[in-house]
Design a protein around this motif. Structure first.
Motif, mmCIF file in Angstrom:
data_model
loop_
_atom_site.group_PDB
_atom_site.id
_atom_site.type_symbol
_atom_site.label_atom_id
_atom_site.label_comp_id
_atom_site.label_asym_id
_atom_site.label_seq_id
_atom_site.Cartn_x
_atom_site.Cartn_y
_atom_site.Cartn_z
ATOM 1 N N VAL A 130 -10.433 -3.942 4.115
ATOM 2 C CA VAL A 130 -10.422 -2.547 5.276
ATOM 3 C C VAL A 130 -9.166 -2.163 4.485
ATOM 4 O O VAL A 130 -8.767 -1.035 4.629
ATOM 5 N N ASN A 131 -8.252 -3.147 4.196
ATOM 6 C CA ASN A 131 -6.478 -1.922 4.237
ATOM 7 C C ASN A 131 -6.746 -1.943 3.126
ATOM 8 O O ASN A 131 -5.621 -1.322 2.735
ATOM 9 N N SER A 132 -7.763 -1.280 2.098
ATOM 10 C CA SER A 132 -7.716 -0.726 0.798
ATOM 11 C C SER A 132 -7.467 0.374 0.867
ATOM 12 O O SER A 132 -7.467 1.367 0.020
ATOM 13 N N ASP A 133 -7.956 0.944 2.041
ATOM 14 C CA ASP A 133 -7.977 2.741 2.421
ATOM 15 C C ASP A 133 -6.661 2.520 3.577
ATOM 16 O O ASP A 133 -6.702 2.059 3.935
ATOM 17 N N LEU A 134 -5.374 3.532 3.199
ATOM 18 C CA LEU A 134 -4.616 3.859 3.367
ATOM 19 C C LEU A 134 -4.317 3.944 4.880
ATOM 20 O O LEU A 134 -2.882 3.988 5.259
ATOM 21 N N SER A 135 -5.705 4.267 5.219
ATOM 22 C CA SER A 135 -4.670 4.837 6.690
ATOM 23 C C SER A 135 -5.109 4.559 7.260
ATOM 24 O O SER A 135 -4.528 3.565 8.959
ATOM 25 N N PHE A 136 -5.977 2.816 7.102
ATOM 26 C CA PHE A 136 -5.825 1.598 8.159
ATOM 27 C C PHE A 136 -4.252 0.853 8.100
ATOM 28 O O PHE A 136 -3.657 0.298 9.207
#
Length: 278
Positions: A130-136
């Motif tokens: 999930v944390n490979s998407d910067l928004s999270f």
């Protein structure tokens, strides 16, 4: 890794010794198509949102399981949960905040386990952390930043907190002309940005590297080539597979370390809001 890389959507028969070149996975793997479509007024439900809900549900189930039928003499299940809580206390809150940090143990424990399980979604075949998407990571870092502001202003007063952050005590007044702009940039911009970027960049790079090993191993496997070349391709592909397995195990450690570092920094930032500098 994304489903695109796991499925290896390359040209049919495009392998080593087949005359076509290797195309490494790109950052496009981090922008998958929506999983659930057909919802009126939306383009669909994003993969990352689905994984976030899975991680959140796993956290709730995990701690429900740990806390089921609590007793003074803990059983194995309760003992595991208590070991994790003690780890957070002894390795994070006590070293950064002292005894006053005990009140933040539930928050730090929740943050650690949540980030850890958000990272672990990348270990599921075909999926991404999930944390490979910067928004999270940005959302989590933003939450910690706002929390530090609230705590700091509550404990030190609005102007008192800001003054203590941007005017370090004990310096000659002319030095503040140089130090204060740096402190403003550091505390209110660089700190939350780097807090998010550190977690994001590590998960992003790790997923991309695993994808390269997987895609490269598939490309190097060519059992339809001439016997000698086919045997050589199996050796090359096997080496890539061993590299993938080794890095996969290493990535598990990195995921845990990043959850620890994010939580440790969160505890450190909160501590700086609890007390004025002297």
């Amino acid at each position: 890794m994304s489903a695109d890389v796991r499925i290896l959507a390359a040209e049919p028969g495009c392998h080593l010794f087949s005359g076509c070149g290797f195309e490494a996975p790109t950052i496009g793997m981090f922008f998958p198509e929506p999983w659930i479509t057909g919802i009126p007024g939306t383009t669909g439900i994003d993969l990352y949102l689905v994984l976030l809900l899975i991680a959140l549900g796993a956290v709730l189930l995990l701690w429900s399981w740990f806390s089921k039928k609590l007793s003074l003499v803990p059983g194995r299940r309760q003992g595991i949960g208590e070991m994790l809580v003690l780890f957070i206390r002894d390795q994070i809150t006590r070293p950064t905040m002292g005894a006053k940090g005990d009140g933040f143990i539930p928050l730090m424990t929740a943050i650690f386990t949540f980030i850890l399980l958000m990272n672990f979604t990348g270990l599921i075949p075909g999926l991404l952390p999930v944390n490979s998407d910067l928004s999270f990571p940005a959302m989590l870092a933003g939450f910690i930043f706002i929390l530090t502001l609230i705590i700091g202003m509550k404990k030190q007063g609005g102007w008192g907190y800001i003054r203590n952050q941007i005017f370090p005590p004990g310096m000659p007044k002319p030095i503040y002309l140089l130090v204060t702009p740096i402190e403003i940039l550091s505390v209110f911009v660089i700190r939350p940005v780097t807090h998010a970027l550190r977690l994001f960049a590590t998960m992003f790079a790790g997923s991309l590297l695993l994808a390269v090993f997987a895609y490269g191993g598939w490309y190097m496997l060519n059992v339809t080539a001439e016997p000698a070349l086919a045997a050589l391709s199996v050796v090359y592909s096997g080496a890539a597979l061993l590299g993938y397995i080794a890095f996969f195990v290493f990535e598990i450690l990195i995921m845990a370390v990043q959850a620890f570092i994010f939580t440790l920094l969160a505890s450190l930032y909160i501590n700086q809001s609890l007390e004025a500098a002297h």
